[in-house]
Structures are given as structure tokens and as C-alpha cells.
Motif scaffolding. Structure first.
Motif, short mmCIF file in Angstrom:
data_model
loop_
_atom_site.label_atom_id
_atom_site.label_comp_id
_atom_site.label_asym_id
_atom_site.label_seq_id
_atom_site.Cartn_x
_atom_site.Cartn_y
_atom_site.Cartn_z
N LEU A 44 62.78 11.15 66.70
CA LEU A 44 62.18 11.80 67.87
C LEU A 44 61.17 12.88 67.48
CD1 LEU A 44 65.30 12.18 70.19
CD2 LEU A 44 63.45 10.50 70.37
N GLY A 45 60.97 13.09 66.19
CA GLY A 45 59.98 14.07 65.75
C GLY A 45 60.48 15.49 65.66
N HIS A 46 61.79 15.70 65.73
CA HIS A 46 62.33 17.06 65.65
C HIS A 46 62.45 17.56 64.22
CE1 HIS A 46 63.02 17.08 69.90
NE2 HIS A 46 63.94 16.13 69.87
N THR A 47 62.37 16.66 63.24
CA THR A 47 62.34 17.07 61.83
C THR A 47 61.13 16.40 61.19
OG1 THR A 47 63.46 15.31 60.59
CG2 THR A 47 64.86 16.73 61.95
N PRO A 48 60.63 16.96 60.08
CA PRO A 48 59.46 16.36 59.43
C PRO A 48 59.80 15.27 58.43
CG PRO A 48 60.03 18.41 58.34
CD PRO A 48 61.03 18.25 59.49
N HIS A 49 61.06 14.83 58.39
CA HIS A 49 61.51 13.94 57.32
C HIS A 49 61.19 12.47 57.58
CE1 HIS A 49 63.92 17.62 57.02
NE2 HIS A 49 64.01 17.35 55.73
N ARG A 50 59.92 12.16 57.87
CA ARG A 50 59.60 10.80 58.29
C ARG A 50 58.55 10.07 57.44
NH1 ARG A 50 58.12 14.69 62.23
NH2 ARG A 50 55.88 14.85 62.57
N PRO A 51 58.40 10.27 56.15
CA PRO A 51 59.12 11.21 55.29
C PRO A 51 58.44 12.57 55.18
CG PRO A 51 57.94 9.63 53.97
CD PRO A 51 57.67 9.26 55.39
N TYR A 52 59.14 13.46 54.47
CA TYR A 52 58.71 14.84 54.25
C TYR A 52 58.20 14.94 52.81
CZ TYR A 52 59.32 20.01 54.53
OH TYR A 52 59.15 21.36 54.57
N TYR A 53 57.08 15.63 52.62
CA TYR A 53 56.41 15.64 51.32
C TYR A 53 56.42 17.03 50.66
CZ TYR A 53 54.68 10.97 52.31
OH TYR A 53 54.60 9.62 52.58
N ALA A 54 57.39 17.87 50.99
CA ALA A 54 57.42 19.24 50.48
C ALA A 54 57.95 19.29 49.05
CB ALA A 54 58.26 20.12 51.39
N THR A 55 57.16 18.81 48.13
CA THR A 55 57.55 18.84 46.72
C THR A 55 56.30 18.87 45.85
OG1 THR A 55 58.61 17.60 44.94
CG2 THR A 55 57.80 16.33 46.78
#
Length: 620
Positions: A312-323
């Protein structure tokens, strides 16, 4: 948080229970990847929990139990023999009820379903809240169902024999003679139909697993056997093959850094797993700029989730690239795999070349030749393996800001550049190979000039955004030995400091020295010991010919695993000094965890290498 947690898992289905393998609240339940399909699963005999006589985990997916009536005392009236299995499609529970005295008894299985996203179970502050769950009694059980906000229908189908009754809270059986009760739970999405699992076939598969290395001490050999089993258990199916989960129970998901380090540790023994990691991450490599997920062209992802909050877009893990580190680790891995599989270098060439492009442009935002990250105020603050918000700071205790360059990431980039050079040589492009060898040498020179800390005979943690060195004594420089970026003449000094009183606990290398401003032995990254961090330091010591030091570190890790009843290393443990007893556990550690499942396989050869001299920390 469950004070004592148990997990049974196969593929992406796993049961999280208390120490009696019952889900009775808190984080417990039956999960399929990121959704909790059952929030309660608990047997009762005559209204009370059975008295557990023995609980034995035959395999990572199979629990065998002997139990009795509550308050059994000297004579058992009712005996329960139980086999609980979790296959990739089904939870199967079989109870054999034996009456040792005549009488009537009521056996119940308490059930509940809330279909929460895993992030909500763990306290995500922006959750959806209670769901409207429909409960429907069936002739042979009960079904719970829920339609998610994106329209995906989820069902938990519970079937049992003999046919039970449903009282709104539990399935119930009236028992007046010896009886066998069988229960099957199927977590279903969309139009899926129940598919029975095959526990016996899985058991045969586990029984056939054999460690690829043999150690003379049977206690050490048992640790390696557990390592092989755990790597199998942690894996879940993807379109490219089995992919290793980062840890149980909350990290049954694809990760970048975590999975790449697992793959680098075991690629010689488990090349098929490592190839799956490389291909999977290549398929999800960044292609565009997204300020929410931090996706960038060529960048390798950090984490992917499939739960309702993410859909639903409530988290950025779609995927998340914070690395900042997954991208060089990816190139390094493909280069290592290409030594034995040259076709992989050709197959994934667009991906590792895109990754190299990211490293030399977007990964170096200020153009100083170092790989950096900028703390994300809305997500992960420190985009490296020590990713907690308080893990990276100045000697005065101020959190970092701006473009931050951490030491081990430079080592990963150095290894990536040399891997690129080897792959270009493999492809017959000698001029480009020479170019990347030159880049590696330039990075090493910049690294030595910028990170060396002569007063300590060690390296600083990194550079803050203002380019001032982070003169804090941490484990990261010892970790960086693994990559080869440290010039050989400085390696022994790094090992001496890492094995000195401030960092060495006796069980491993502390993440932070005991005299540093934020030191706490029961912290996540500021004084704890992470076995994988210590293990790669051992591999690095061996790389530089420091075999006595590598043996000392390896022996300590295997000793820690010997203390564990299940012969496993934990994700981390507290940084207290080693005494005449086990290492002090860290309360919320994953168990098993992917990095630590890989360690015994990666280090086993170091136990067999001859030790010709005392470690540097012991020599005058």
C-alpha cells in the motif's frame, strides 16, 4: 517481545512460538513472509496447558513432543505425543492422546487470526490497525479470511480430524478413549488452493546433508553440521533458486548486504546459493531515481518486503535501497564466482558495469574517490552494516552528518575494482582491466592517507561529512582486513589493536572499544560482539599471513557456539569479558541468523591450519 522464542520454518512459512512452541500472544504466530496468518495457536487439555515433558526439534521444521496432563505429579493420567511440522505450504500437527486412567477429557486448540503485517507486529508506528476478519466454521475445522487494502484476499484454512466443534475461540474434541488428532493449517492468498506438504521427504533431504569439510573434534564438527542445516533452513524459494534469509524470525526476506556477505562467505562450498543471490539482486538493480526508496541507477537494493504495508506504499521496502555497501559487495561477489564460472561475468556484465558506474558517480557524491552515504532522516540513518542510528559518531559523541565515508565500504570498493579488473581480463579487454587495477591502487592510496590513525596503530572509523576523521576505536578496521585494501605492512598493527584489551572480549572483537564515549556491552553496535564481524576479521588476518591470530579468533567463535545448546552462534552477544562460563546473550538477537549460519563453513579451514607462533597480542 517473547522472552524465549522458538521458530519452525520451511521456505517462507514459519511458526514463531514461546519456549513451548505455542503462539499465545505478543509476537507469536504463523507467518507467511510478511503476513501473520495466525496470531494464536495453543493446545489445552481440560482447560489447561499440557505439562511438557520433552520438546525436541528433530529438524528445523519438525518438533517432536511428549506431554501430559497439567500437574502431572507422580502418575500421568493423559499422555500426549505430538509431531508438529512446518512445510512450505502447510503447518501439520499430529497428536496421539493416550488415556492411562478411564475418564472423559476435553482437548482444545485455541486459534486466532489478525492478518497483521510483520512490521505492525513489531511496532511499526504507521500501522493500519485492526482488520475485519471473517471467521467461518467448517464441518472439519474453521476458516479465517481477510481482504487487504489492495484487494488481495488472505485465508487461513484449518482442517482437522476427527471432526471438531468450533466454539468461537477454539476447536474442541471430547476424548474418552485413545485418539489420534490431526490438524492441517494452510495459509492461502488469492485463488490458491490447499497443497499438502511432505514432511517425510523434507526429513530425508535434511538427513542427506553432509558438511563439505571435516573437523577432527566432534564438537566442532557438530557446529559445522548445524551450519549446513541452518543455511538450508534459512533459504526460501525465488525465481532464481533458493535465497538465504537474513535471520529468523523477522528477516525472511531478500536483503542486499546481508545476503551478499553470506554468499561471499560460503561461495566455495555453496556456489549455487551464491549464484542465486547474484542473479536475484541483479534483477532488482536500481534503474531510476526515487527519493522515497532511494533507488538510483546501478545501485543494489537493501531490502524487499511484500506485506500489506509495503504493497500500500506505507513503507519504502518495495524494494528499499538505503545501503552504501551492497553495490560494491555485488561486484566483488560476481568477480569471485566468475573464477569458476566465467560465463557469469558475461551474463551479468550489464549489471556489474552499472554497479561500477554507480560507485564512481552517485556513490561518491563529492567526488573525492571514496564511497559515501548521506543519513536518511526518514529511514535508515547509517547505510552500512552498523545501521543503528547511534553507531557512527565523532570522538566527542556527536552523530555523523553529510556525506559519510565508512572504512569497510572503501575496502569493499577496492575488492570490487579488482574483481572488475579480473572480469575484464577474463573477457579479453586488457586495457579496461588495467584501468580498474589503477582505480583500485588509487583508492588504496587515498584510503591509507585519509584513514590511518598513527597514534593508535589502527584506522579511524571513517570520515564525517566535514572530512574530519572519526577517531573512535571500533571493530571496522579489523573487518576491513578481509577486503585486502590495507597495505601488508600495516596489517599486523591492526590485528594487535583488535586483539588488545579494549576491543577483544575473549569471545570476539567488540564493535566499540571499552574506553569510548558510547561504550555499552549490551548495545546493538556500541560494545556488543557480532560473530560475522569477528569472523571476517579472522579471514582477513589469514589473508595477510597472520595465522596465529586467525586461529585465536576462530577458536573463540567455535567455543561460543559450543556453549549453545543448539550448537549455533547467535546474531550478536554482549561484550562482557570472557570468564569461566558462556558468552552473555543479547536479548533480541536473531537465532538462527544468516551471517552466523555461514561462519562455521567459512572458518572451518582455519582450525586445521598450523599455528607457528603466538598471536601478536600475546607477544612482547
Amino acid at each position: 517481545m517473547l522472552s524465549t522464542r522458538t521458530v519452525l520454518k520451511e521456505n517462507d512459512l514459519y511458526l514463531v512460538g514461546n519456549r513451548h512452541y505455542q503462539a499465545v500472544g505478543e509476537e507469536g504466530g504463523l507467518y507467511r513472509r510478511d503476513t501473520r496468518f495466525l496470531s494464536r495457536y495453543a493446545w489445552r487439555l481440560d482447560g489447561q496447558p499440557p505439562q511438557h515433558l520433552v520438546l525436541h526439534e528433530r529438524w528445523p521444521f519438525w518438533l517432536h513432543e511428549q506431554a501430559a496432563n497439567a500437574d502431572v505429579g507422580y502418575t500421568m493420567r493423559v499422555g500426549l505425543t505430538r509431531d508438529l511440522t512446518v512445510t512450505g505450504t502447510e503447518l501439520r500437527d499430529g497428536l496421539r492422546v493416550t488415556l492411562y486412567e478411564p475418564g472423559a477429557h476435553r482437548l482444545t486448540l485455541e486459534l486466532g487470526a489478525d492478518f497483521l503485517d510483520m512490521f505492525e507486529v513489531r511496532g511499526w508506528p504507521k500501522g493500519i490497525g485492526p482488520r475485519e476478519v471473517e471467521t467461518r466454521a467448517l464441518p472439519d475445522g474453521v476458516e479465517f479470511s481477510y481482504t487487504a487494502g489492495d484487494g488481495l484476499r488472505c485465508r487461513t484454512l484449518v482442517q482437522a480430524s476427527p471432526s471438531p466443534t468450533w466454539d468461537g475461540q477454539a476447536l474442541a474434541w471430547e476424548i474418552s478413549e485413545d485418539t489420534e488428532v490431526k490438524v492441517s493449517v494452510f495459509p492461502l492468498q488469492g485463488d490458491e488452493e490447499p497443497t499438502p506438504g511432505d514432511p517425510d521427504a523434507l526429513a530425508r533431504e535434511y538427513a542427506a546433508l553432509r558438511p563439505p569439510v571435516t573437523l577432527p573434534d566432534p564438537r566442532d564438527a557438530q557446529i559445522v553440521e548445524r551450519s549446513v542445516q541452518d543455511l538450508r533452513s534459512l533459504s526460501f524459494h525465488t525465481e532464481f533458486g533458493p535465497f538465504p534469509a537474513a535471520g529468523l524470525p523477522w528477516f525472511v526476506a531478500p536483503f542486499g548486504r546481508d545476503s551478499l556477505i553470506i554468499a561471499l562467505l560460503v561461495h566455495e562450498h555453496r556456489p549455487e546459493l551464491a549464484v542465486t543471490v547474484a542473479r536475484f539482486l541483479a534483477a532488482r538493480q536500481g534503474k531510476r531515481h526515487d527519493p522515497v526508496t532511494l533507488e538510483e541507477p546501478g545501485k543494489i537494493m537493501h531490502e524487499e518486503r511484500v506485506g500489506e504495508l509495503t504493497r500500500l506504499g506505507h513503507t519504502p521496502h518495495r524494494p528499499y535501497y538505503a545501503t552504501a555497501d551492497a553495490t560494491p559487495l555485488f561486484v566483488w561477489l560476481v568477480g569471485e564466482l566468475s573464477r569458476q564460472r566465467p560465463d557469469l561475468a558475461r551474463e551479468l556484465r550489464p549489471n556489474w558495469e552499472a554497479a561500477l558506474e554507480w560507485l564512481t558517480t552517485l556513490g561518491d557524491p563529492d567526488g573525492d574517490g571514496l564511497i559515501e552515504y548521506t543519513p536518511d532522516p526518514h529511514g535508515i540513518t547509517n547505510a552500512v552494516w552498523k545501521d543503528s542510528g547511534d553507531s557512527t559518531f565523532t570522538e566527542g559523541g556527536v552523530d555523523v552528518s553529510g556525506h559519510v565515508a565508512v572504512i569497510e565500504v572503501q575496502g569493499y570498493a577496492y575488492a570490487a575494482y579488482l574483481a572488475a579488473a579480473r572480469m575484464y581480463r577474463l573477457l579479453g579487454e586488457l586495457e579496461r582491466a588495467t584501468e580498474w587495477e589503477g582505480r583500485a591502487q588509487t583508492l588504496r592510496e587515498t584510503f591509507q592517507r585519509t584513514f590511518w590513525w598513527p597514534e593508535r596503530g589502527y584506522y579511524v572509523h571513517g570520515l564525517n561529512g566535514d572530512k574530519r576523521p572519526l577517531r573512535v576505536l571500533v571493530s571496522n578496521p579489523a573487518h576491513t582486513l578481509w577486503t585486502g585494501i590495507i597495505p601488508p605492512e600495516f596489517a599486523e598493527q591492526v590485528a594487535r589493536t583488535a586483539l588488545g584489551d579494549e576491543l577483544w572480549s575473549g569471545w570476539g572483537i567488540r564493535t566499540l572499544g571499552v574506553k569510548e564515549i558510547r561504550y555499552n556491552p549490551v548495545s546493538y553496535h556500541n560494545g556488543s560482539v557480532w560473530p560475522h564481524d569477528t569472523a571476517v576479521a579472522a579471514l582477513g588476518m589469514a589473508r595477510y599471513g597472520l595465522h596465529a591470530e586467525a586461529f585465536q579468533v576462530t577458536r573463540a567463535l567455535f567455543d561460543a557456539a559450543r556453549w549453545a545448546p543448539d550448537h549455533r552462534l547467535s546474531e550478536l552477544f554482549a561484550g562482557f569479558p570472557r570468564e569461566n562460563g558462556p558468552p552473555v546473550p543479547y536479548p533480541a538477537a536473531c537465532h538462527p541468523q544468516g551471517w552466523d549460519a555461514a561462519i562455521p563453513l567459512a572458518l572451518a579451514h582455519l582450525l586445521a591450519e598450523p599455528v607457528e607462533r603466538e598471536p601478536v597480542a600475546r607477544r612482547r
